[in-house]
Design a protein around this motif. Structure first.
Motif, mmCIF file in Angstrom:
data_model
loop_
_atom_site.group_PDB
_atom_site.id
_atom_site.type_symbol
_atom_site.label_atom_id
_atom_site.label_comp_id
_atom_site.label_asym_id
_atom_site.label_seq_id
_atom_site.Cartn_x
_atom_site.Cartn_y
_atom_site.Cartn_z
ATOM 1 N N TYR A 179 0.886 -1.202 0.006
ATOM 2 C CA TYR A 179 -0.023 -0.012 0.051
ATOM 3 C C TYR A 179 0.796 1.240 0.044
ATOM 4 C CZ TYR A 179 -3.472 -3.350 1.421
ATOM 5 O OH TYR A 179 -4.398 -4.226 1.409
ATOM 6 N N ASP A 180 0.418 2.307 -0.641
ATOM 7 C CA ASP A 180 1.115 3.656 -0.628
ATOM 8 C C ASP A 180 0.895 4.242 0.689
ATOM 9 O OD1 ASP A 180 -1.438 4.789 -0.971
ATOM 10 O OD2 ASP A 180 -1.228 5.309 -2.993
ATOM 11 N N ARG A 186 -1.295 -0.477 -4.165
ATOM 12 C CA ARG A 186 -0.663 -0.384 -5.649
ATOM 13 C C ARG A 186 -0.006 -1.650 -6.155
ATOM 14 N NH1 ARG A 186 -2.881 4.165 -7.371
ATOM 15 N NH2 ARG A 186 -2.642 5.756 -5.968
ATOM 16 N N LEU A 219 7.423 2.428 -5.106
ATOM 17 C CA LEU A 219 6.112 2.666 -4.172
ATOM 18 C C LEU A 219 6.305 4.118 -3.464
ATOM 19 C CD1 LEU A 219 3.238 1.393 -3.382
ATOM 20 C CD2 LEU A 219 4.751 0.497 -1.327
#
Length: 290
Positions: A179-180, A186, A219
């Motif tokens: 996750y961002d 993502r 990321l």
């Protein structure tokens, strides 16, 4: 147009289950058993009166004929199997082959009747009778077994599809999502394919194996956030800029400037271990070794 579609269907290649060795053997045995029972119990077309024999004689006579028919079928199916390996048969060729097989068996039965039973009768009439009986006792089991083999084949394919779907679902459930900073997913992949993560400003680069080549994904997040999340897996922080998949570490060596981790990858990958995290790395090494 109808003729075109009909020809298209006939020119379609036959399914593999029709020429499996096991299915060919089962077809021959089932047809022989069916013919023996059918002729002796039902006496189709009044065959017992045509040949003017008792029930015992009919049984012995039909058994001999069926053994002869088995020999014809065995030779025929061996030839079909060998030809199909070099040139896949279509439905028209397969159907023609089976009809020819029936005609040959009927012809052989006619010759046996004429030369071994020595009955004086019209050979054409004998052939017609033999063809009728042969077609009846052969086509019925052929149809029954073809339907059974088709059902069996579809069942196996359905099981394979269900297994594939189950394996895909299991594999998907094991994917590790990334996750961002806004908690938006993502990127995801199998943890076993990930090599290490490297921080750069406000981004983290994820290095992973893709078809035996090292690829990467950028990321937007911090290594600190990801480190907390990845602690549930086999990932360990070894440097302020690096997190490694400890399952991919194949060697730990001590050098003058500190510990080094050698990663199992297609190309040489050496990840430094800072003093802050060296004890944690050594503890993980001891825990993994034990």
């Amino acid at each position: 147009m109808k003729k075109f579609w009909t020809m298209l269907i006939w020119e379609k290649k036959i399914p593999e289950f029709l020429i499996f060795r096991k299915n060919i053997v089962n077809r021959i045995l089932f047809t022989a058993a069916f013919a023996l029972v059918f002729i002796n119990i039902y006496a189709p077309f009044g065959v017992n009166t045509w040949y003017n024999v008792t029930k015992l004689e009919l049984f012995l006579y039909s058994s001999g004929l069926i053994l002869t028919g088995i020999l014809v079928m065995v030779i025929s199916r061996i030839l079909m199997f060998q030809i199909n390996k070099k040139h896949k048969l279509n439905y028209l060729q397969y159907g023609s082959w089976e009809l020819t097989e029936i005609v040959i068996m009927a012809f052989v039965y006619t010759l046996l009747k004429v030369f071994f039973l020595h009955e004086k009768s019209d050979i054409v009439d004998d052939f017609v009778v033999s063809l009728q009986i042969t077609a009846l006792v052969v086509i019925l089991p052929y149809i029954i077994l073809t339907l059974y083999f088709s059902w069996q084949d579809k069942s196996k394919k359905l099981e394979s599809l269900e297994q594939l779907k189950e394996d895909t679902n299991v594999k998907a459930s094991k994917l590790l999502p990334f996750y961002d900073e806004k908690e938006v997913m993502r990127f995801s992949m199998l943890p076993s394919d990930i090599l290490y993560l490297e921080a750069a400003d406000n981004y983290v680069t994820i290095y992973f194996l893709n078809k035996q080549k090292i690829s990467h994904y950028l990321l937007r997040n911090s290594l600190k956030n990801l480190g907390e999340y990845l602690s549930e897996y086999s990932f360990i922080r070894c440097h302020r800029s690096f997190i490694v998949n400890f399952e991919k570490v194949k060697l730990i060596r001590k050098e003058k400037d500190g510990l080094k981790l050698e990663i199992d990858a297609p190309t040489e990958l050496i990840i430094p271990v800072s003093k802050t995290y060296s004890q944690e790395v050594l503890n993980e090494f001891v825990k993994t070794g034990s």
